[in-house]
Design an enzyme around this catalytic site. Sequence first.
Site, PDB file in Angstrom:
ATOM      1  N   SER A 178      10.257   7.831   2.354  1.00  0.00           N
ATOM      2  CA  SER A 178      11.492   7.158   1.945  1.00  0.00           C
ATOM      3  C   SER A 178      12.713   8.072   2.000  1.00  0.00           C
ATOM      4  O   SER A 178      13.827   7.612   2.274  1.00  0.00           O
ATOM      5  CB  SER A 178      11.331   6.582   0.537  1.00  0.00           C
ATOM      6  OG  SER A 178      10.350   5.572   0.511  1.00  0.00           O
ATOM      7  N   HIS A 241      14.416   8.538  -3.040  1.00  0.00           N
ATOM      8  CA  HIS A 241      15.293   7.544  -2.428  1.00  0.00           C
ATOM      9  C   HIS A 241      16.755   7.959  -2.587  1.00  0.00           C
ATOM     10  O   HIS A 241      17.542   7.900  -1.645  1.00  0.00           O
ATOM     11  CB  HIS A 241      15.080   6.172  -3.073  1.00  0.00           C
ATOM     12  CG  HIS A 241      13.716   5.597  -2.872  1.00  0.00           C
ATOM     13  ND1 HIS A 241      12.584   6.159  -3.426  1.00  0.00           N
ATOM     14  CD2 HIS A 241      13.289   4.503  -2.188  1.00  0.00           C
ATOM     15  CE1 HIS A 241      11.535   5.436  -3.096  1.00  0.00           C
ATOM     16  NE2 HIS A 241      11.926   4.429  -2.341  1.00  0.00           N
TER      17      HIS A 241
END
Length: 294
Positions: A178, A241
């Site tokens: 991610s 993230h």
Amino acid sequence: MADEEQGESLTSAEKEQKRETNYNRNRKEMGCFEKFQDTISRWMLPEDLQSQYLSQANCCPPPIFIIAVSIAELAVFIYYAVWKPQKQWVTLDEGIWKSPLTYDPDKREEAWRFISYMFVHAGVEHIVGNLLMQLLLGIPLELVHKGIEVGVVYMAGVVAGSLASSIFDPLSALVGASGGVYALIGGYFMNAVVNFRKMIPLLGVFRILVIVLIVGTDFGFAFYRRFVSHEGGLQVSFVAHFGGIVAGMTIGYVFFSDYGKELLRDPRFWICIVGYAVFFIFAVLFNIFISPAS
């Protein structure tokens, strides 16, 4: 005065309609390869740079980096799913937790884990989501900006993700690509926002809405894995993230917005590099001297 403004507006509309008519006529004369490259240019570049890209567009080299990374991530997932079967494929299980690739805060002295965690995924929805996002966005980006630039942005997001997680969520494990995916998204998002007026308006709105929808959905899964699902008592960080998207909105934006220009002459490039280096050094010192992880 109102009549003059209306006349100018009609003239602008007529010019835009004529431009679209000429574009549609030229597009009909294009071959499949030219149409493909034309579509890529309209999605990835401001209008004033599209002709420059089309004049030198080719698939040599092909988008090797993003495809190779995706194959490697899929291969690792298949390895743990087949050769080391899990009780379920939706969340983490013991086989992945003990992997030498997973970022484990208790083993952070094994420095490769700050990068290798990108190859290990928490389950089917995790690997599928990351692969879809990085292939759908990474291949067009690599066709336009080539593998070195996309690779640098992607890996900057991976490293920023693990380092940010080690600082802001120091007791949690970390898996998944991610950080790299969000670096690509962050760079593309900033490019779409800053150059919104230079891109096709409808496509610009659509691009931004799709990115917001994808990011919101993925963050939802990440929050679920972190705060709701605790398979085996593990906590999986979602901070990567944030680290990845910040890397993308800085380094990624500079790389993806300066098509055809020399980055070394761009002061934004050096500001981003220095900022990233300061963050990197601070994160390393934090992990050595301050981190609450054992």
